[in-house]
Design an enzyme around this catalytic site. Structure first.
Site, mmCIF file in Angstrom:
data_model
loop_
_atom_site.group_PDB
_atom_site.id
_atom_site.type_symbol
_atom_site.label_atom_id
_atom_site.label_comp_id
_atom_site.label_asym_id
_atom_site.label_seq_id
_atom_site.Cartn_x
_atom_site.Cartn_y
_atom_site.Cartn_z
ATOM 1 N N LYS A 80 0.713 -1.607 -0.191
ATOM 2 C CA LYS A 80 -0.215 0.262 0.267
ATOM 3 C C LYS A 80 1.135 1.426 0.257
ATOM 4 C CE LYS A 80 -4.585 1.452 2.146
ATOM 5 N NZ LYS A 80 -5.419 2.241 3.409
ATOM 6 N N SER A 155 -9.924 2.051 2.787
ATOM 7 C CA SER A 155 -9.191 2.731 1.718
ATOM 8 C C SER A 155 -7.984 2.069 1.006
ATOM 9 C CB SER A 155 -8.315 3.616 2.062
ATOM 10 O OG SER A 155 -7.275 3.179 3.037
ATOM 11 N N SER A 179 -9.698 -0.585 6.788
ATOM 12 C CA SER A 179 -9.209 0.063 5.108
ATOM 13 C C SER A 179 -8.838 -1.518 4.681
ATOM 14 C CB SER A 179 -7.880 1.217 5.609
ATOM 15 O OG SER A 179 -8.918 2.545 5.272
#
Lengths: 497, 98, 504
Positions: A80, A155, A179
């Site tokens: 990420k 997210s 997330s």
């Protein structure tokens, strides 16, 4: 499509260790896959072709030299874009950090590199991890491989989509309010938010410091556990990290025995507001757990009804302060510096130009909640609600070993559907938020497709702090039973990108 | 709790150093108002006698020993800066000293 | 620009001053408060920085144990209570020298609180003790340093842009805040100075800081307000920043009393604001208004863990405290065999520590006292600085003293050597060589000078011969003058008497 990319990390690990495949070969297969499909999925913000191959080659050399290597050495991973990577761009999905190259590695990144894990690139995310759909990325949305018109969750939608699209067998996410777990649920993958303090946050661009946690993502429970054991552990650079042994997650994932275990269904996390297919698959999963010998009880956690409200006070407050450093002086974007403006004006223009709407909304909200006149009513009260939520969990865990709920109230929704309605968007995390507020670990695991839309549904498993191993034990048992039922992994029923 | 006005948003934006254009203030105000109404729900819970929870895991006394660690060199420190002069970060004129 | 003032005595007839002092002390830890970067002063810009103290995205603070221990030891030395549980808080405001745009500080949970410090001040009724109550001492971090570029003055106003060096950012600071100090009357300036001096001595004694005001490792903000009488509520205060010497503390209080009194007597109000002290002109000028309370949006720092000093730990730290200054003074008075008055002189001159280190390094107490309260005090006074700011080390003094003992220097020459040392011309011996300051002990030139002096004043020889030996003084003086002070006076005397065939 190369067969290699469809394999689980644990299988790949065995092939690598046996010398049947090389890491270069494996990495190249994934890079090829990314090149082939990421134009449609947009899981990656940055693909590090050269760096990945170089790391793979280094691992292959070490293996041929007979060096002792960890189980995941040579296996590729999607990271990420919220973790600082020395020499690799780190944007956090924001214009604010476009082109920024950190001079240091996050502790998790260091651990990945030391374990010989090959970083393929950085994955897309909602800007500064604010969102549940990855639509708030400044670099455009990620598409759900199950249906490209739908969101992959957020997210960490880039990480979950990369797994579902077979662009990577492993991924790293971060989870502040869901997330990792909500994207896992809507993409049919596995994701774990470890106990707060279980994994170092050093080098993870902070959203809400008291809620953020880095976690592993995979396509199976065992893969996720293998990655968990690589990234977890005490780090002196993060003084909130817990200085005690990492729970035995890999052993638990291999065990999968829940006979006699007490499992609580959280009354407040289900029912109204949850899609019927989500409820149906969840109820079926409960039956499966029961058939495996678990004792199911309903547990009530009345404060959970206030979790979303408390969360949307605590998170904006902390983020309004955490994001103050983005001012165009030491790194990143600077806007409006035409020689006539003062530093204050340039900071204000920079922050207006660099932050998207959702980020601005939350900063303003947090600035308000922390203001002198409102602190007690908002931030102070939210912290007390938080304490009550933690108490509810403590009472529940006095009765049961783990708690379960659906991970998200709905399956993946259409891109654009909730973009202009922040409150509707926030509701996606209604079931995942209490876990973050209490600092306990949570897992999302696929439990089938909702009959009405054929999209994946996830179950959330929750355990007491530092009992992360229980998630893997329960997850492995359920995964094994469901796989036997289905005959093939859930992703094999995906039409494909 | 009081509703959030256009002027409130302008004031908060100044505090947060975000230059929100006049034309967008109303839009933000109405969205924030709706969010605030929703989060105001926290006031509905009786929390008398409850200690606020600022850290999710109860810990105390975590320290680093006073042992030097390597610093960045000036080049690394300045590499990401938008403007640099004489090994320092160059910033537009500062109006008042704190 | 200068504002009207009235005479200090006049002001004190009309008003009762109330002081408040905020002292920031930079700790002498090896590393910064929240990261492993060096705290060393100087250094090339932005070389003592890392992701943490630059506030780079993703970095996290890691609290320095010695920073906390120093704070507790300071609190104990100031008779404070030590918190059983406290946290850091974030003080949110934007400023370019603050990398995170919040300062990691302490808010409503300071680690030390409710202390006091007794200070002695000379008054018309003799020496009097004033108790200064300490509100709190808390931990925080320093900011970076701005240099203002362009414009005419190099000052912040009119500058075109600024350059920021973050080497100082994150250096541990302890902020020590007094409660309002009342009841000082006209001695407010002296009490303020005595407090800062006493605090500095304690901090130095603790070894927690080098307390160099001129380098900014001890910084003082002086709050002052006036009220018509002690029965009245506290008046509006000004906060004078940048008061960076003991003398300035005293002067700035004196100035603010006279300025505020002039305003109030003219029917104006005192503005709540920060003011800047100007060492050169001895006035304060208006800074930022503080009429509107700043909204710092404090909240507990989520990245740091609460501090809960156990009572055992506190007692362990208490046992490391140095001797109480009063006890120490009594002890030194005895060992050095000096009077209490002489000890007071040392304290008043602010040189007790300096004398002690010189004695510890082998100098005799008398010699050390002579230098520090004599010549060095005179030069310091002349220049308006503290003795220690002259930068003369006891090593240098010991060398000068040794040369006097062997006759290689006389007092006058020694003063000139000292002048060279203060001017940083080199070490003692090289200054003697380069300035040509060695005592002339060669009899030839001295005798020549004696003959010349006697020739210039024939009567004097007769006087000496007739037994008026005190007349020899004028000859010795003339010889000293002729040799520009480099003669050994005792030798000149001997030679003079021998020349005249007179015995002393």
């Amino acid at each position: 499509m190369s067969e290699l990319i469809r394999k689980d990390a644990s299988e790949l690990s065995a092939l690598l260790q046996a010398g049947d495949i090389s890491s270069v070969e494996l990495t190249q297969a994934h890079l090829d896959r990314i090149d082939a499909v990421d134009g449609k999925v947009h899981a990656f913000l940055h693909v590090d072709h050269q760096g990945a191959i170089a790391s793979a080659r280094a691992v292959d050399e070490r293996r041929s030299n007979g060096d002792a290597l960890g189980p995941l050495a040579g296996v590729p991973l999607a990271l990420k874009d919220i973790l600082a990577t020395k020499g690799l761009p780190t944007t956090v999905g924001s214009r604010m950090l476009e082109g920024w190259i950190p001079p240091y590695d996050a502790t998790v990144v260091t651990k990945l590199r030391e374990a010989g894990i090959v970083i393929l690139g950085k994955t897309n995310m909602d800007e500064f991890a604010m969102g549940s759909s990855t639509e708030h990325s400044a670099y455009g949305p990620t598409h759900n491989p199950w249906d490209l018109e739908r969101i992959p969750g957020g997210s960490g939608g880039g990480s979950s989509a990369s797994l579902a699209a077979f662009e990577a067998p492993l991924a790293i996410g971060t989870d502040t309010g869901g997330s990792i777990r909500q994207p896992a649920a809507v993409t049919g993958t596995v994701g774990v938010k470890p106990t707060y303090g279980g994994v170092s946050r050093y080098g993870v661009v902070a959203l809400a410091s008291s809620l953020d946690q880095v976690g592993p993502c995979g396509r199976t429970v065992l893969d996720t556990a293998l990655l968990h054991s690589v990234i977890a552990g005490h780090d002196p650079m993060d003084q909130t990290s817990i200085n005690s042994p990492v729970p035995a997650v890999v052993e638990a994932a291999k065990r999968g025995d829940i006979a006699g275990m007490r499992i609580g269904v959280v009354k407040e996390l289900g029912g109204d507001g949850y899609q019927s297919g989500v409820r149906q698959r969840f109820d079926e999963a409960v039956v499966v757990l029961q058939s495996l010998g678990a004792q199911i009880v309903e547990v009530s956690c009345p404060s959970f009804d206030f979790a979303l409200a408390a969360y949307y006070l605590i998170l904006p407050s902390e983020c309004s302060s955490n994001l103050a450093k983005f001012d165009g002086i030491r790194f990143g974007l600077r806007a409006g510096d035409d020689g006539t403006r003062s530093v204050e004006q340039v900071m204000s223009q920079t922050r207006a130009a660099g932050f998207g709407d959702e980020v601005i909304r939350r900063i303003i909200l947090g600035t308000y909640a922390l203001s002198a006149g409102y602190y007690d009513a908002y931030y102070g009260q939210a912290q007390k609600v938080r304490a009550l939520i933690a108490q509810d969990f403590a009472k529940a865990f006095a009765q049961v070993d783990v708690l379960i709920s659906p991970t998200a109230p709905t399956t993946a929704f259409k891109i654009g559907e909730k973009l202009d309605d922040p409150l509707a968007m926030y509701l996606n995390d209604i079931a995942t938020i209490p876990v973050n507020l209490a600092g306990i670990p949570g897992m999302s695991l696929p439990i089938g497709l909702a009959p009405e839309d054929n999209l994946p549904v996830g179950i959330q498993i929750m355990a007491p702090a530092m009992a992360d191993d229980r998630l893997y034990n329960v997850g492995a048992a359920l995964e094994r039973a469901l796989l036997a039922q289905w005959g093939a992994p859930i992703l094999s029923s995906m039409a494909g990108v | 709790m009081a509703a959030i006005s256009r002027d409130d948003v302008a004031h908060l934006a100044r505090l947060a150093r975000i230059d929100i254009p006049e034309s967008e203030l109303d839009h933000y105000a109405s969205q924030l108002d709706a969010i605030l109404e929703a989060v105001d729900k926290v006031s509905g819970l009786d929390t008398s006698g409850v200690e606020p929870m600022s850290h999710p895991v109860k810990m105390e006394n975590v320290f680093r020993e006073d042992i030097p660690a390597p610093s960045l060199n000036a080049q690394q420190a300045l590499a990401g800066a938008p403007a640099v002069e004489d090994s320092r970060f160059r910033v537009p004129r500062i109006l008042d000293e704190e | 620009m200068a504002e009207p003032v009235i005479a200090f005595d006049q002001a004190l007839k009309e008003f009762d001053p109330v002081l408040g002092l905020e002292v920031h002390v930079e700790l002498g830890t090896r590393t910064k408060m929240f990261c492993g970067c060096s705290t060393e002063f100087g250094g090339e810009p932005n070389t003592h920085v890392c992701p943490v103290c630059l506030g780079l995205p993703g970095s996290l603070p890691a609290l320095n144990r010695i920073g906390v221990e120093s704070a507790i030891r300071i609190g104990l030395a100031l008779n404070c209570e030590i918190a059983t549980w406290c946290r850091f808080a974030r003080k949110n405001y934007f400023y370019p020298d603050m990398p995170k745009n919040f300062q990691t500080s302490q808010y409503d949970e300071p680690i030390c609180f409710n202390g006091y410090l007794d200070v002695d001040v000379d008054t018309d009724e003799g020496r009097k003790t004033f108790r200064v109550e300490i509100e709190r001492a808390h931990m925080e971090e320093d900011t970076g340093k701005n240099t203002h570029m362009g414009g005419a003055t190099g000052r912040i106003h009119g500058a075109d842009y600024s350059l920021v060096d973050y080497n100082r950012a994150g250096i541990p600071l302890i902020e020590i805040v007094t409660k309002p100090i009342t009841g000082t009357g006209k001695y407010a300036p002296e009490v303020a100075k005595a407090y800062v001096a006493a605090l500095r001595d304690i901090l130095r004694g603790l070894g927690v800081s080098d307390v160099k005001m001129e380098q900014g490792s001890l910084r003082c903000d002086v709050n002052l307000s006036l009220r018509p009488s002690p029965e009245h509520e506290l008046g509006t205060r000004s906060e004078t920043k940048n008061v960076n010497s003991l003398r300035s503390v005293e002067r700035s209080v004196r100035y603010e009393v006279t300025r505020q009194a002039a305003r109030l007597l003219a029917g104006q109000r005192v503005v709540q604001e920060t003011r800047h002290w100007h060492e050169d002109t001895g006035v304060t000028t208006s800074g930022r208004s503080k009429e509107q309370a700043e909204d710092y949006r404090y909240f507990p720092e989520p990245d740091l863990i609460p501090i809960a000093p156990s009572r055992e730990w506190v007692e362990e730290l208490r046992s490391t405290l140095p001797e109480n200054p009063a006890v120490r003074r009594a002890r030194l008075t005895k060992t050095w065999n000096i009077s209490e008055l002489e000890m007071e002189n040392l304290i008043n001159a602010g040189v007790l520590e300096l004398v002690e280190s010189a004695v510890n390094a082998g100098m005799s107490p008398d010699a050390a006292r002579k230098w520090y309260t004599g010549e060095l005090a005179r030069v310091a006074n002349e220049r308006g600085v503290e003795v220690e700011e002259l930068g003369v080390t006891h090593v240098e003094l010991a060398r000068i003293e040794a040369l006097i003992a062997t006759g290689a220097l006389n007092d006058k020459l020694a003063r000139q050597v000292l002048e060279g040392v203060i001017a940083r011309e080199g070490d003692v011996d090289s200054i003697i060589a380069s300035r040509g300051l060695a005592v002339v002990s060669d009899d030839g030139p001295l005798l020549e000078a004696i003959v010349a002096a006697l020739a210039a004043d024939p009567e004097v020889a007769e006087k000496i011969a007739s037994g008026k030996v005190q007349a020899a003084g004028s000859v010795v003086g003339a010889v000293m003058k002729a040799t520009r002070g480099q003669a050994d006076a005792a030798r000149v005397r001997e030679l003079l008497f021998a020349h005249l065939g007179v015995s002393e």
